[in-house]
Scaffold this motif. Structure first.
Motif, short mmCIF file in Angstrom:
data_model
loop_
_atom_site.label_atom_id
_atom_site.label_comp_id
_atom_site.label_asym_id
_atom_site.label_seq_id
_atom_site.Cartn_x
_atom_site.Cartn_y
_atom_site.Cartn_z
N ILE A 170 0.85 -1.19 0.00
CA ILE A 170 0.00 0.00 0.00
C ILE A 170 0.89 1.24 0.00
N TYR A 171 0.67 2.12 -0.96
CA TYR A 171 1.36 3.39 -1.04
C TYR A 171 0.39 4.52 -0.71
N ARG A 172 0.91 5.60 -0.16
CA ARG A 172 0.08 6.79 0.03
C ARG A 172 0.56 7.88 -0.92
N ALA A 173 -0.40 8.67 -1.38
CA ALA A 173 -0.09 9.71 -2.36
C ALA A 173 -1.10 10.83 -2.22
N SER A 174 -0.82 11.96 -2.86
CA SER A 174 -1.72 13.11 -2.88
C SER A 174 -2.17 13.35 -4.32
N ILE A 175 -3.45 13.54 -4.51
CA ILE A 175 -3.96 13.74 -5.86
C ILE A 175 -3.46 15.07 -6.42
N ALA A 176 -3.21 15.10 -7.70
CA ALA A 176 -2.72 16.32 -8.35
C ALA A 176 -3.82 17.38 -8.42
N ALA A 177 -3.40 18.62 -8.49
CA ALA A 177 -4.35 19.72 -8.59
C ALA A 177 -5.24 19.53 -9.81
N ASP A 178 -6.53 19.73 -9.61
CA ASP A 178 -7.56 19.64 -10.65
C ASP A 178 -7.91 18.21 -11.04
N ALA A 179 -7.13 17.21 -10.63
CA ALA A 179 -7.42 15.83 -11.04
C ALA A 179 -8.70 15.30 -10.40
N ALA A 180 -9.06 15.83 -9.22
CA ALA A 180 -10.24 15.35 -8.51
C ALA A 180 -11.53 15.65 -9.25
N ARG A 181 -11.48 16.58 -10.21
CA ARG A 181 -12.71 16.95 -10.92
C ARG A 181 -13.03 15.99 -12.07
N ASP A 182 -12.07 15.12 -12.41
CA ASP A 182 -12.27 14.22 -13.54
C ASP A 182 -11.80 12.82 -13.17
N LEU A 183 -12.47 12.22 -12.18
CA LEU A 183 -12.07 10.91 -11.69
C LEU A 183 -12.58 9.79 -12.60
N PRO A 184 -11.84 8.70 -12.72
CA PRO A 184 -12.33 7.54 -13.47
C PRO A 184 -13.61 7.00 -12.85
#
Length: 317
Positions: free
Chosen positions: A243-257
């Motif tokens: 399991i890795y932890r990461a932070s979503i990139a700016a603006d990526a949250a508006r176009d999720l799969p």
């Protein structure tokens, strides 16, 4: 009547075919309405490694035959010895077969049984009409396996397989790679057909700026802010997890799969997460995040341990 032209007794022929020891599979697909369909089959074999092909035979009298006759994709799920009940359910005419199993979509969209010995997700390479069956030849697009003991079948009954994992064999092709992706005080979770939640899984290990999901879709994350968070086994019948932890990139949250959704870290719906281990990972993350002091969990035979990171700056905010 001479011996070359005498009629074959179908009952005796079936008994003769049945002396060949096989595994047991559940073959799954979706019908034209997108509903999951499946049936038990033991007429399965590998065909080719290059290209990667397999085949399975589907009885024309099966209720799900029309779906397999027209589908462009299907999955073959090999069962382990703890799935006799699954074999029986998918061999029946039950209208609620999929209530008994957990499924996921990996590559083609065909339902993959998440708790199985091995699965193959395929597109249809060709169909061959063969008497009272059709032969589906599948092009393998994705697969996964585990060290569980296979469910065997011979002479019309289930049989045990001894020493199923010889010394030196890998327990699985690779560890399952999960991603704990945070954004705006929320965690990204994947939702399956039954509303169950889990961490999204990836095709590769540590990502750069793109996490390529098992489905082939991708999520953009902040470069240089992806860190190992947990390493553990689930059970003898399943591969382990990284399991890795990461932070979503700016603006990526508006176009999720499709199938991915953010949930508030302080109000995670744990009741919708069937995996005990995943619940533990998320609860630890929520707890550590409050103190801004994260650790790395390493599983071991005595229960594992968490190695705490003293400096938040070394691990990422």
């Amino acid at each position: 009547m001479d011996r070359h032209n005498r009629a074959i007794d179908p009952i005796e022929l079936r008994r003769a075919f049945g002396t060949f020891v096989t595994g047991v599979t559940v073959v799954t697909t979706r019908d034209e309405d997108g509903e999951p369909r499946g049936m038990t089959a033991n007429s399965f074999t590998s065909v080719s490694l290059d290209p990667p092909l397999l085949l399975v035979c589907v009885n024309k009298s099966a209720s799900s035959f029309p779906a397999f006759a027209t589908t462009q994709s299907f999955a073959v799920n090999l069962l382990h010895e703890g799935q006799v009940d699954v074999s029986a359910i998918f061999a029946s005419k039950s209208l609620n077969k999929f209530d008994a199993v957990n499924v996921d979509s990996v590559h083609t969209g065909a339902p993959v049984l998440t708790d199985s010995l091995t699965w193959f997700d395929c597109t249809v390479h060709s169909r061959v009409d063969a008497g009272d069956h059709i032969v589906l030849i599948g092009h393998v697009r994705a697969f996964g396996t585990s060290p569980a003991t296979p469910l065997g079948f011979c002479r019309g009954r289930y049989v045990s397989v001894n020493d199923p994992l010889p010394t030196g064999w890998s327990a699985s092709q690779s560890m399952v790679v999960g991603y704990l992706i945070e954004g705006s005080d929320s965690i990204l979770l994947r939702c399956d057909e039954k509303g169950h939640l889990s961490l999204p899984t990836a095709r590769t290990r540590k990502a750069d700026n793109q996490v390529v999901l098992a489905s082939g879709q991708s999520v953009s994350v902040e470069p240089e802010r992806t860190f190992l968070y947990s390493v553990f086994d689930v059970a003898d019948s399943a591969p382990g997890y990284l399991i890795y932890r990461a932070s979503i990139a700016a603006d990526a949250a508006r176009d999720l799969p499709e199938g991915l959704q953010f949930f508030p870290i302080d109000d995670l719906p744990y009741e919708r997460i069937p995996s005990r281990e995943m619940k533990a990972v998320l609860r630890r993350y929520a707890r550590e995040r409050k103190g801004r002091r994260f650790g790395i969990y390493m599983d071991s035979r005595n229960g594992g341990r968490v190695a705490m990171i003293e400096s938040e700056g070394l691990y990422g905010a």
